[in-house]
Write a protein that holds these residues in place. Structure first.
Motif, PDB file in Angstrom:
ATOM      1  N   GLY A 195      -9.404   0.907  -6.914  1.00 46.82           N
ATOM      2  CA  GLY A 195      -9.523   2.292  -6.488  1.00 46.82           C
ATOM      3  C   GLY A 195      -9.886   2.452  -5.038  1.00 46.82           C
ATOM      4  N   GLY A 196     -10.038   1.356  -4.293  1.00 48.67           N
ATOM      5  CA  GLY A 196     -10.322   1.448  -2.863  1.00 48.67           C
ATOM      6  C   GLY A 196      -9.202   2.166  -2.138  1.00 48.67           C
ATOM      7  N   LYS A 197      -9.509   2.776  -1.002  1.00 47.20           N
ATOM      8  CA  LYS A 197      -8.556   3.705  -0.407  1.00 47.20           C
ATOM      9  C   LYS A 197      -8.310   3.486   1.069  1.00 47.20           C
ATOM     10  N   ILE A 198      -8.299   2.245   1.512  1.00 50.33           N
ATOM     11  CA  ILE A 198      -7.845   1.940   2.852  1.00 50.33           C
ATOM     12  C   ILE A 198      -6.702   0.946   2.695  1.00 50.33           C
ATOM     13  N   PRO A 199      -5.576   1.120   3.387  1.00 48.26           N
ATOM     14  CA  PRO A 199      -5.290   2.225   4.282  1.00 48.26           C
ATOM     15  C   PRO A 199      -4.604   3.380   3.563  1.00 48.26           C
ATOM     16  N   ASP A 200      -4.770   4.549   4.108  1.00 50.69           N
ATOM     17  CA  ASP A 200      -4.081   5.747   3.681  1.00 50.69           C
ATOM     18  C   ASP A 200      -4.128   5.983   2.181  1.00 50.69           C
ATOM     19  N   ARG A 201      -5.334   5.855   1.628  1.00 51.03           N
ATOM     20  CA  ARG A 201      -5.579   6.228   0.240  1.00 51.03           C
ATOM     21  C   ARG A 201      -4.694   5.448  -0.732  1.00 51.03           C
ATOM     22  N   THR A 202      -4.591   4.156  -0.565  1.00 50.59           N
ATOM     23  CA  THR A 202      -3.747   3.336  -1.421  1.00 50.59           C
ATOM     24  C   THR A 202      -4.458   2.051  -1.796  1.00 50.59           C
ATOM     25  N   ASN A 203      -3.769   1.240  -2.591  1.00 53.74           N
ATOM     26  CA  ASN A 203      -4.265  -0.086  -2.943  1.00 53.74           C
ATOM     27  C   ASN A 203      -3.434  -1.154  -2.243  1.00 53.74           C
ATOM     28  N   ALA A 204      -3.003  -0.876  -1.025  1.00 53.82           N
ATOM     29  CA  ALA A 204      -2.108  -1.799  -0.336  1.00 53.82           C
ATOM     30  C   ALA A 204      -2.742  -3.158  -0.092  1.00 53.82           C
ATOM     31  N   PHE A 205      -4.066  -3.212   0.063  1.00 50.21           N
ATOM     32  CA  PHE A 205      -4.713  -4.497   0.299  1.00 50.21           C
ATOM     33  C   PHE A 205      -4.535  -5.444  -0.885  1.00 50.21           C
ATOM     34  N   ALA A 206      -4.340  -4.891  -2.079  1.00 48.94           N
ATOM     35  CA  ALA A 206      -4.220  -5.741  -3.264  1.00 48.94           C
ATOM     36  C   ALA A 206      -2.844  -6.390  -3.369  1.00 48.94           C
ATOM     37  N   ASP A 207      -1.890  -5.944  -2.574  1.00 51.71           N
ATOM     38  CA  ASP A 207      -0.535  -6.495  -2.610  1.00 51.71           C
ATOM     39  C   ASP A 207      -0.368  -7.457  -1.433  1.00 51.71           C
ATOM     40  N   PRO A 208      -0.237  -8.760  -1.679  1.00 49.43           N
ATOM     41  CA  PRO A 208      -0.178  -9.716  -0.564  1.00 49.43           C
ATOM     42  C   PRO A 208       0.947  -9.446   0.423  1.00 49.43           C
ATOM     43  N   ALA A 209       2.115  -9.051  -0.072  1.00 47.73           N
ATOM     44  CA  ALA A 209       3.248  -8.830   0.829  1.00 47.73           C
ATOM     45  C   ALA A 209       3.009  -7.634   1.740  1.00 47.73           C
ATOM     46  N   ILE A 210       2.534  -6.532   1.173  1.00 49.77           N
ATOM     47  CA  ILE A 210       2.332  -5.324   1.971  1.00 49.77           C
ATOM     48  C   ILE A 210       1.106  -5.472   2.862  1.00 49.77           C
ATOM     49  N   SER A 211       0.056  -6.088   2.342  1.00 51.95           N
ATOM     50  CA  SER A 211      -1.116  -6.348   3.172  1.00 51.95           C
ATOM     51  C   SER A 211      -0.748  -7.229   4.361  1.00 51.95           C
ATOM     52  N   GLY A 212       0.060  -8.255   4.110  1.00 51.23           N
ATOM     53  CA  GLY A 212       0.499  -9.119   5.201  1.00 51.23           C
ATOM     54  C   GLY A 212       1.312  -8.364   6.237  1.00 51.23           C
ATOM     55  N   ALA A 213       2.162  -7.448   5.791  1.00 53.63           N
ATOM     56  CA  ALA A 213       2.956  -6.660   6.731  1.00 53.63           C
ATOM     57  C   ALA A 213       2.073  -5.744   7.573  1.00 53.63           C
ATOM     58  N   LEU A 214       1.078  -5.139   6.950  1.00 56.33           N
ATOM     59  CA  LEU A 214       0.156  -4.296   7.697  1.00 56.33           C
ATOM     60  C   LEU A 214      -0.596  -5.104   8.753  1.00 56.33           C
ATOM     61  N   ASN A 215      -0.987  -6.317   8.390  1.00 56.33           N
ATOM     62  CA  ASN A 215      -1.679  -7.170   9.359  1.00 56.33           C
ATOM     63  C   ASN A 215      -0.773  -7.512  10.534  1.00 56.33           C
ATOM     64  N   LEU A 216       0.518  -7.718  10.269  1.00 60.54           N
ATOM     65  CA  LEU A 216       1.469  -7.985  11.358  1.00 60.54           C
ATOM     66  C   LEU A 216       1.576  -6.775  12.288  1.00 60.54           C
ATOM     67  N   LEU A 217       1.677  -5.592  11.722  1.00 61.23           N
ATOM     68  CA  LEU A 217       1.811  -4.374  12.536  1.00 61.23           C
ATOM     69  C   LEU A 217       0.570  -4.145  13.387  1.00 61.23           C
ATOM     70  N   HIS A 218      -0.592  -4.381  12.823  1.00 64.35           N
ATOM     71  CA  HIS A 218      -1.825  -4.173  13.575  1.00 64.35           C
ATOM     72  C   HIS A 218      -2.085  -5.316  14.553  1.00 64.35           C
ATOM     73  N   GLY A 219      -1.620  -6.505  14.207  1.00 60.07           N
ATOM     74  CA  GLY A 219      -1.838  -7.639  15.097  1.00 60.07           C
ATOM     75  C   GLY A 219      -0.989  -7.590  16.348  1.00 60.07           C
ATOM     76  N   ASN A 220       0.178  -6.971  16.273  1.00 57.85           N
ATOM     77  CA  ASN A 220       1.072  -6.896  17.440  1.00 57.85           C
ATOM     78  C   ASN A 220       1.854  -5.585  17.393  1.00 57.85           C
ATOM     79  N   PRO A 221       1.193  -4.462  17.647  1.00 55.72           N
ATOM     80  CA  PRO A 221       1.881  -3.168  17.526  1.00 55.72           C
ATOM     81  C   PRO A 221       2.977  -2.963  18.562  1.00 55.72           C
ATOM     82  N   ALA A 222       2.942  -3.693  19.675  1.00 59.08           N
ATOM     83  CA  ALA A 222       3.959  -3.518  20.716  1.00 59.08           C
ATOM     84  C   ALA A 222       5.256  -4.249  20.402  1.00 59.08           C
ATOM     85  N   HIS A 223       5.257  -5.125  19.406  1.00 66.23           N
ATOM     86  CA  HIS A 223       6.466  -5.862  19.057  1.00 66.23           C
ATOM     87  C   HIS A 223       7.538  -4.903  18.531  1.00 66.23           C
TER      88      HIS A 223
END
Length: 314
Positions: A195-223
């Motif tokens: 029921g955790g709600k980061i990011p954007d009121r979701t459970n995205a952290f629990a999904d390895p693929a989507i969590s990994g994609a979010l980390n890529l976007l935040h790690g290099n937003p200029a790419h």
């Protein structure tokens, strides 16, 4: 870099006050005009915390529990839901509401109350957050979140209990680093639990693929990210990745990226005098005109107007 680390770094959480309060019943403290974010940590005993609104009943905190509060609504901490407020604390000043106000004499460094056996002992930490990234973090948090006592926070609370009453060289630095750690632990515990709600009121952290994609976007937003590249990194088809990302995060991948870029740009424009073209390249736009168009679409004003308003709000 993961999402939570990126948000905490950009928000630049700073402690405005750190106070240990020791109270025996009956007691009730109302905190008016609270800062952006507040942590209430129970070291011994228990209390009730709430917003004095019928629609939001108070919540009980036991030893080891930590409450995270956001927003500017007044909140009250008390020994029992039936105890009326005795003191209002506003702008660092106490206003008595009772003929027998709660005890608040100084006891030790950063410590107030009656100091008698059997009292509730709590530490209240008030934070201020910075800029658009800070506002984004606050938007993702509820008015009140409670992290129950557990092994992940226990060691930090034991250190905090020992250090908050000391007055030795480097004490403020030690306390602030402990409190930074505690804040990060609390946010992590809250956002990864069911029921955790980061990011954007979701459970995205629990999904390895989507969590990994979010980390890529935040790690290099200029790419120059594409959905195809993100999907490939996640080991998914483009269509399946886009659908899964949108389901969990609440918006498509590139829409999320654009929103995060505009958040970063808003703080760069506010906090630096770098030319708009440099800000544009920093967040992934080679064309300053395209950046200005995207920024105005997101913020309602041009980058130069945003910068002027940040320098002179009037």
């Amino acid at each position: 870099m993961d999402v939570l680390t990126d948000l905490l770094r950009g928000a630049q959480a700073r402690q405005s006050t750190v106070r240990q309060l020791i109270q025996r019943p009956p007691w009730a403290l109302t905190f008016a005009d609270p800062p952006d974010l507040t942590l209430v940590t129970i070291l011994a005993g228990h209390c009730w915390i709430g917003f004095d609104e019928p629609a939001r009943p108070p919540r009980r905190l036991a030893a080891g529990d930590i409450a995270l509060l956001t927003g500017d609504a007044d909140h009250t901490v008390r020994d029992d839901p039936g105890t009326p407020p005795q003191v209002v604390i506003r702008d660092g000043r106490k206003e008595s509401l009772s003929a027998e106000p709660v005890a608040s004499q100084p006891l030790r460094p950063r410590t107030y109350g009656d100091g008698l056996p059997g009292a509730t002992v709590m530490v209240r930490t008030a934070y201020t957050l910075h800029g658009a990234v800070g506002a984004r973090l606050l938007d993702l948090l509820p008015p009140l979140a409670i992290v129950a006592a557990g092994p992940r926070t226990r060691a930090t609370l034991e250190l905090l209990s020992a250090e908050v009453v000391r007055d030795e060289p480097g004490q403020d630095a030690v306390l602030h680093r402990l409190l930074d750690l505690l804040l990060a632990l609390v946010l992590r515990e809250w956002c990864i639990r069911p029921g955790g709600k980061i990011p954007d009121r979701t459970n995205a952290f629990a999904d390895p693929a989507i969590s990994g994609a979010l980390n890529l976007l935040h790690g290099n937003p200029a790419h120059r990210w594409s959905v195809a590249e993100l999907a490939g990194r996640a080991g998914m088809s483009r269509a399946a990745f886009a659908a899964r990302f949108t389901e969990l995060v609440g918006r498509p991948p590139l829409s999320y990226l654009t929103d995060w870029r505009m958040t970063l740009a808003a703080d760069l424009l506010r906090d630096s005098d770098a030319p708009i073209a440099i800000v544009a390249r920093t967040v992934g736009y080679q064309d300053a005109f395209a950046f200005s168009t995207a920024f105005k679409r997101a913020r309602g004003v041009s980058p130069s107007a945003w910068r002027r308003s940040a320098i002179d709000p009037d």
